[in-house]
Design a protein around this motif. Structure first.
Motif: not given
Lengths: 111, 116
Positions: A84-95
């Motif tokens: 149980v919880g909140i699942y986030f996707c994320a993008d990682l910017k190289a800069a």
């Protein structure tokens, strides 16, 4: 700008069930990250994906980087209450290694 | 090292007051980030430091917000003349500059601000 859409927004799980959630982007990604956030805590990294088509597991979690580089899914097998919880996707910017997060999928236990 | 530490964990203040949050990153991490998270949303980038230099600020960081990292170790985030819209969780994260940990941001537990 770039948008990350996560679905479903929320889901109920029953112990032992497999669950799946996904994330789509309006633009191509180079890195997909999946985080989990428990109530009152900061996000914790679960899985990082770096190549299109990559399939990575971390215990009962499996995530894949879509071939089009615009989507990813996260599967949880044999769910347990602590999933149980909140699942986030994320993008990682190289800069600067800055993260752009999706709106999250809230995982709740079936009453 | 116990990870990224944030203080205070909770702050309730009246509109118009100033508040300051502190973040102690993982000691060997060169980069330090501030994010804001409102209820039901994902965290949003505010600013980041590489050592003591503030390298980027988001448009979300109005002129009432100021962040510092004077010695390249801990950082403070100050909000002046708080408004009710500032109510949020303020998250700090840190990462290494190079090596296998460079892509991994470790988050603190956050500082929750409530503006009455």
């Amino acid at each position: 700008g770039q948008q990350l859409n996560q679905s479903p927004q929320s889901m109920f799980i029953q112990e032992g069930e497999d669950v799946s959630m996904n994330c789509t982007s309006s633009s191509i990604f180079n890195t997909w990250l999946w985080y989990k956030q428990d109530p009152g805590e900061g996000p914790v990294l679960l899985i990082a994906l770096y190549k299109a088509g990559e399939l990575t597991s971390n215990g009962r979690l499996t995530a894949q980087f879509g071939i089009t580089r615009k989507d990813s899914f996260l599967n949880i097998s044999a769910s347990i209450p602590s999933d149980v919880g909140i699942y986030f996707c994320a993008d990682l910017k190289a800069a600067g290694n800055k993260l752009t997060f999706g709106g999250g999928t809230r995982v709740l236990v079936k009453p | 090292d116990t990870g990224v530490s944030q203080n205070p964990r909770h702050k309730i203040t009246k509109r118009g007051q100033n508040v300051t949050f502190r973040c102690d990153p993982i000691s060997e991490h060169n980069r330090l980030y501030w994010y804001r998270q409102t209820l039901g949303q994902g965290p949003e980038f505010l600013t980041y430091f590489q050592n003591e230099a503030q390298l980027e600020k988001s448009r979300l960081l109005s002129d009432r917000f100021s962040a510092e990292r004077p010695k390249g170790s801990f950082s403070t985030l100050e909000i002046q003349r708080t408004e009710q819209g500032d109510s949020a969780m303020y998250l700090c994260a840190s990462s290494a500059l190079r090596g296998s940990g460079a892509n991994v941001l470790t988050f603190g537990a956050g500082s929750r601000l409530t503006v009455l």
